[in-house]
Write a protein that holds these residues in place. Structure first.
Motif, PDB file in Angstrom:
ATOM      1  N   GLY A   1      -6.964  69.931-101.625  1.00 21.08           N
ATOM      2  CA  GLY A   1      -6.291  69.328-101.111  1.00 21.08           C
ATOM      3  C   GLY A   1      -4.717  70.405-102.002  1.00 21.08           C
ATOM      4  N   ILE A   2      -5.172  70.897-102.269  1.00 23.16           N
ATOM      5  CA  ILE A   2      -3.460  72.076-103.987  1.00 23.16           C
ATOM      6  C   ILE A   2      -2.798  72.688-102.517  1.00 23.16           C
ATOM      7  CG2 ILE A   2      -3.713  73.811-105.114  1.00 23.16           C
ATOM      8  CD1 ILE A   2      -5.346  71.270-106.113  1.00 23.16           C
ATOM      9  N   THR A   3      -1.918  71.748-102.318  1.00 28.61           N
ATOM     10  CA  THR A   3      -0.760  72.239-101.367  1.00 28.61           C
ATOM     11  C   THR A   3      -0.071  74.140-101.927  1.00 28.61           C
ATOM     12  OG1 THR A   3       1.428  70.801-102.510  1.00 28.61           O
ATOM     13  CG2 THR A   3       0.109  70.422-100.736  1.00 28.61           C
ATOM     14  N   TYR A   4      -0.664  74.796-103.041  1.00 32.84           N
ATOM     15  CA  TYR A   4      -0.590  75.523-103.708  1.00 32.84           C
ATOM     16  C   TYR A   4      -0.842  75.810-104.624  1.00 32.84           C
ATOM     17  CZ  TYR A   4       1.882  79.715-104.262  1.00 32.84           C
ATOM     18  OH  TYR A   4       1.802  81.134-104.471  1.00 32.84           O
ATOM     19  N   ASP A   5      -1.098  77.174-104.735  1.00 33.99           N
ATOM     20  CA  ASP A   5      -2.008  77.079-105.833  1.00 33.99           C
ATOM     21  C   ASP A   5      -2.099  78.995-106.303  1.00 33.99           C
ATOM     22  OD1 ASP A   5      -3.881  77.904-107.878  1.00 33.99           O
ATOM     23  OD2 ASP A   5      -5.423  78.324-106.802  1.00 33.99           O
ATOM     24  N   SER A   6      -0.947  78.414-107.574  1.00 37.82           N
ATOM     25  CA  SER A   6      -0.398  79.878-108.360  1.00 37.82           C
ATOM     26  C   SER A   6      -0.998  79.558-109.361  1.00 37.82           C
ATOM     27  CB  SER A   6       1.036  79.034-108.486  1.00 37.82           C
ATOM     28  OG  SER A   6       0.720  78.409-110.349  1.00 37.82           O
ATOM     29  N   GLY A   7      -1.450  79.086-109.574  1.00 37.26           N
ATOM     30  CA  GLY A   7      -2.850  79.825-111.098  1.00 37.26           C
ATOM     31  C   GLY A   7      -2.101  78.652-111.687  1.00 37.26           C
TER      32      GLY A   7
END
Ligand code: BES
Ligand code: MN
Ligand code: ZN
Length: 512
Positions: free
Chosen positions: A275-281
């Protein structure tokens, strides 16, 4: 969501805005599928000919709108392609029905009520049509799902409103099997559409905290036990993977345990979702062109959440525990650096060589925690690697496992519910590519076989003797091109049907 009814009306007498009929590709042109007899009769038996004149072939994905002849109450007939006509004495494939129903429902966006007169020989076929129509009617509506009202100032909204009412024709409402199949389809489609909403929500509206709150709300509604570990509890509990990924963000991480139990259950399944709600890296920042859709990186957790709720709503005789490993992967002064060593839940240490390989870190903690409860099987679901997308494309998820029979079962289950999936190996020799001089292992190794390597990493966190499978849904979780069948643009709800069917088979004692 659209409403579904089983209707006893015939296609000729149903009061609706449109009637959907099936058309298949025959050896000598289009053929009208069973279920559409009354409509064909209203066309003086010439419906196939009319369709052929208009260029219809019966191919999958095709839909043709016609003005209805005077014998029908509905003003419009929509003929939808079913693909190749089955051989004599064979019936239409359930997935062909599901896709055709989805195509039809989408073509009827802005319509209030449609009758579906597709071939529904048995309850399973009715369920497929219902599922396809309910899933195909879906569209993400940030402002909520208003009904389609014609005229007035909300005319534009009405034109884009999902088909409001689906009447299934030919599907015996008083037959228990048909009724149960339709109810199941409604429940599963509703949970899939809710999961799609979560995936489609902008990442500034859905962070670990709001996701966890959604689980708590659903828990209250459906009688599930929900426990949420916040950042303090995660730190105290030694969840170094989840904390290590989440520490760069202002929105702190969460681990959610959402449990459905049945008093007579003999088996317990654990589902674990990335559950990565946003993956910018993170510090290993993704370049532009690779981060625009990374709000989808919580699709695994959304699938697990949906499957647990569906199992509860269906009252399945099995315990299902969902683990949602929620974090936002961001670069900042407090973010994990490439080179840092994290101490994972359970004590193993990991050298983080690339902060963009964050999914395996949050899942490692969650798998170790889920293993403590010694479930009969664990299945994790994750948008884990770009490598799996390169290998299998945009529509197929990879299945890896520590047990050949379980991997085969999941593959067969996926096929049974119409999800495209493929078994992938976990070659042992890849493990040494992750050797680290400063930790038990690193979070990446060689590039070749990257999807399998990620699976081998996860395997390290599965408890001794526990049957486990890993579904890498990075390809099918988020659909970027034109909608097809019952698959919309954006979040798809990938793997939910497979998880629910696994829970059903486990409840029925079909699996070893
Ligand atoms: N969330 C991505 C994987 C992904 C890619 C999901 C494309 C959906 C579509 C994951 O966290 C990631 O960044 N993986 C890296 C791992 C690598 C750094 C070892 C990848 O696949 O490039
Ligand atoms: Mn990443
Ligand atoms: Zn990711």
């Amino acid at each position: 969501m659209s409403a579904l009814t089983l209707s006893t009306s015939s296609a000729a007498t149903l009061r609706a805005d449109a009637i959907v009929v099936g058309v298949a590709k025959g050896p000598k042109g289009p053929v009208v599928a069973p279920g559409a007899e009354a409509v064909d009769k209203a066309f003086d038996g010439k419906l196939a000919g009319v369709l052929e004149t208009l260029g219809a072939t019966g191919a999958e994905g095709e839909s043709t709108k016609l003005p209805a002849p005077s014998g029908l109450k509905a003003p419009v007939v929509l003929a939808v392609g079913l693909g190749d006509a089955p051989a004599k004495d064979d019936s239409f494939d359930y997935e062909a029905l599901r896709r055709a129903a989805g195509t039809a429902a989408r073509a009827l966006t802005g319509t209030k009520k449609a009758g579906f007169a597709l071939p529904v020989e048995d309850a399973e076929a009715a369920s497929a049509v219902a599922e396809g129509a309910l899933l195909g009617a879906y569209s993400y509506r940030p402002g909520g799902n208003g009904p389609a009202k014609k005229g007035g100032k909300d005319d534009k909204a009405a034109k884009s409103a999902p088909l409001a009412e689906i009447a299934l024709l030919g599907a015996k409402p008083r037959d228990k099997a048909f009724k149960a199949a339709a109810d199941r389809a409604v429940t599963v489609a509703e949970e899939i559409n809710k999961a799609r909403d979560l995936v489609n929500m902008p990442p500034n509206d859905l962070d670990p905290k709001t996701f966890a709150a959604a689980a708590q709300t659903a828990g209250k509604e459906f009688g599930l036990k929900v426990e949420v570990l916040d950042e303090k509890a995660l730190l105290k509990g030694g969840f170094g993977g989840i904390m290590g990924v989440g520490r760069g963000s202002d929105a702190p991480p969460r681990l959610v345990r959402i449990a459905y139990t049945h008093p007579k259950a003999e088996k317990t399944l654990a589902f674990v979702g990335k559950g990565i709600t946003y993956d910018s890296g993170g510090i290993s920042l993704k370049p532009a062109g690779h981060n625009e859709t990374m709000k989808c990186d919580m699709a695994g957790a959304a699938a697990v959440f949906a499957a647990v709720v569906a199992a509860a709503r269906l009252g399945l005789k099995v315990n299902v525990t969902g683990w949602l490993a929620l974090a936002e992967n961001m670069p900042s002064g407090s973010a994990t650096r490439p080179g840092d060593v994290l101490k994972m839940y359970g004590g193993k240490t990991v050298e983080v060589l690339n902060t963009d390989a964050e999914g395996r870190l949050v899942l490692g903690d969650a798998l170790a925690r889920a293993s403590e409860e010694n479930p009969d099987a664990i299945v994790d679901v994750a948008t884990l690697t770009g490598a799996m997308v390169l290998a299998l494309g945009n529509r197929t998820f990879g299945i890896m496992a520590n047990d050949d029979a379980f991997r085969t079962s999941l593959y067969e289950i996926a096929e049974e519910v119409g999800e495209q999936a493929w078994p992938m190996p976990l070659p042992a020799e890849l493990r040494k590519a992750m050797d680290s001089p400063v930790a038990d292992f690193a979070n990446m190794g060689e590039r070749m076989g990257g999807g399998l390597l990620a699976g081998i990493f996860l395997k390290e966190f599965v408890g001794e003797g526990i049957t486990w499978a890993h579904l890498d849904i990075a390809g099918p979780a988020y659909h970027e091109s034109a909608p097809f069948g019952y698959t919309p643009k954006g979040g798809t709800g990938s793997a939910i049907r497979t998880l629910v069917r696994l829970a059903e088979h486990t409840a029925a004692g079909d699996l070893g």
